[in-house]
Design a protein around this motif. Structure first.
Motif, PDB file in Angstrom:
ATOM      1  N   VAL A   7      42.262  52.827  23.538  1.00 35.57           N
ATOM      2  CA  VAL A   7      41.212  53.340  24.417  1.00 35.57           C
ATOM      3  C   VAL A   7      40.079  52.330  24.464  1.00 35.57           C
ATOM      4  O   VAL A   7      39.468  52.019  23.435  1.00 35.57           O
ATOM      5  N   GLU A   8      39.812  51.844  25.668  1.00 38.30           N
ATOM      6  CA  GLU A   8      38.776  50.840  25.873  1.00 38.30           C
ATOM      7  C   GLU A   8      37.478  51.493  26.309  1.00 38.30           C
ATOM      8  O   GLU A   8      37.465  52.564  26.928  1.00 38.30           O
ATOM      9  N   SER A   9      36.384  50.822  26.012  1.00 42.67           N
ATOM     10  CA  SER A   9      35.076  51.253  26.491  1.00 42.67           C
ATOM     11  C   SER A   9      34.219  50.018  26.727  1.00 42.67           C
ATOM     12  O   SER A   9      34.483  48.946  26.174  1.00 42.67           O
ATOM     13  N   GLY A  10      33.187  50.202  27.517  1.00 44.42           N
ATOM     14  CA  GLY A  10      32.332  49.085  27.875  1.00 44.42           C
ATOM     15  C   GLY A  10      32.652  48.599  29.272  1.00 44.42           C
ATOM     16  O   GLY A  10      33.445  49.197  29.987  1.00 44.42           O
ATOM     17  N   SER A  64      34.915  47.370  23.777  1.00 46.58           N
ATOM     18  CA  SER A  64      35.503  47.892  22.548  1.00 46.58           C
ATOM     19  C   SER A  64      36.868  48.476  22.865  1.00 46.58           C
ATOM     20  O   SER A  64      37.099  48.983  23.965  1.00 46.58           O
ATOM     21  N   CYS A  65      37.750  48.427  21.890  1.00 43.41           N
ATOM     22  CA  CYS A  65      39.085  49.005  22.057  1.00 43.41           C
ATOM     23  C   CYS A  65      39.512  49.594  20.721  1.00 43.41           C
ATOM     24  O   CYS A  65      39.649  48.869  19.734  1.00 43.41           O
ATOM     25  N   THR A 114      39.558  48.128  31.816  1.00 38.19           N
ATOM     26  CA  THR A 114      38.178  48.453  32.148  1.00 38.19           C
ATOM     27  C   THR A 114      37.620  47.349  33.050  1.00 38.19           C
ATOM     28  O   THR A 114      37.839  46.162  32.797  1.00 38.19           O
ATOM     29  N   THR A 134      39.777  48.836  15.405  1.00 41.84           N
ATOM     30  CA  THR A 134      39.027  48.563  16.634  1.00 41.84           C
ATOM     31  C   THR A 134      38.807  47.066  16.796  1.00 41.84           C
ATOM     32  O   THR A 134      38.517  46.364  15.832  1.00 41.84           O
TER      33      THR A 134
END
Length: 121
Positions: free
Chosen positions: A5-8, A21-22, A115, A77
């Motif tokens: 799950v990626e974010s940013g 982040s992943c 992302t 992460t």
């Protein structure tokens, strides 16, 4: 199975910074290399940076000195700190991890959903 799950990401101005982040979750027996790929419209997906479980890193030439990859093995992460962003960094960024889901499983490559990073004024 392993989920990433990626974010940013998002829209950033040229010269600005952003961090991706992943987080890996699910059934994880061993987590090996982790990395970030990107794909710009009309171009092939390319490896941006990778990091081994021991911390050895690689970078594609175009991001050397601007991007920094790191990982927190306790949190499964991986991060990508992107500085001095340029319009040509615009792409969908994908997290990748090589992992074994169980003792009897072979090492497999897993991908995040991607992302978008857009660098524009």
């Amino acid at each position: 199975q392993v989920q990433l799950v990626e974010s940013g990401g998002g829209l950033v101005q040229p010269g600005a910074s952003s961090r991706l982040s992943c987080a890996a979750s699910g059934s994880i027996f061993s987590l090996y290399d982790m990395g970030w790929y990107r794909q710009a419209p009309g171009k092939q997906r390319e490896l941006v940076s990778s990091i081994s479980s021991g911390g050895t890193t690689t970078y594609t030439n175009s991001v050397k000195g601007r991007f920094t990859i790191s990982r927190d093995n306790a949190k499964n992460t991986v991060y990508l700190q992107m500085n001095s962003l340029k319009p040509e960094d615009t792409a969908v960024y994908y997290c990748n991890a090589v992992a074994r889901a169980s003792y009897s499983d072979l090492a497999r490559s897993y991908w995040g959903q991607g992302t978008q990073v857009t660098v524009s004024s």
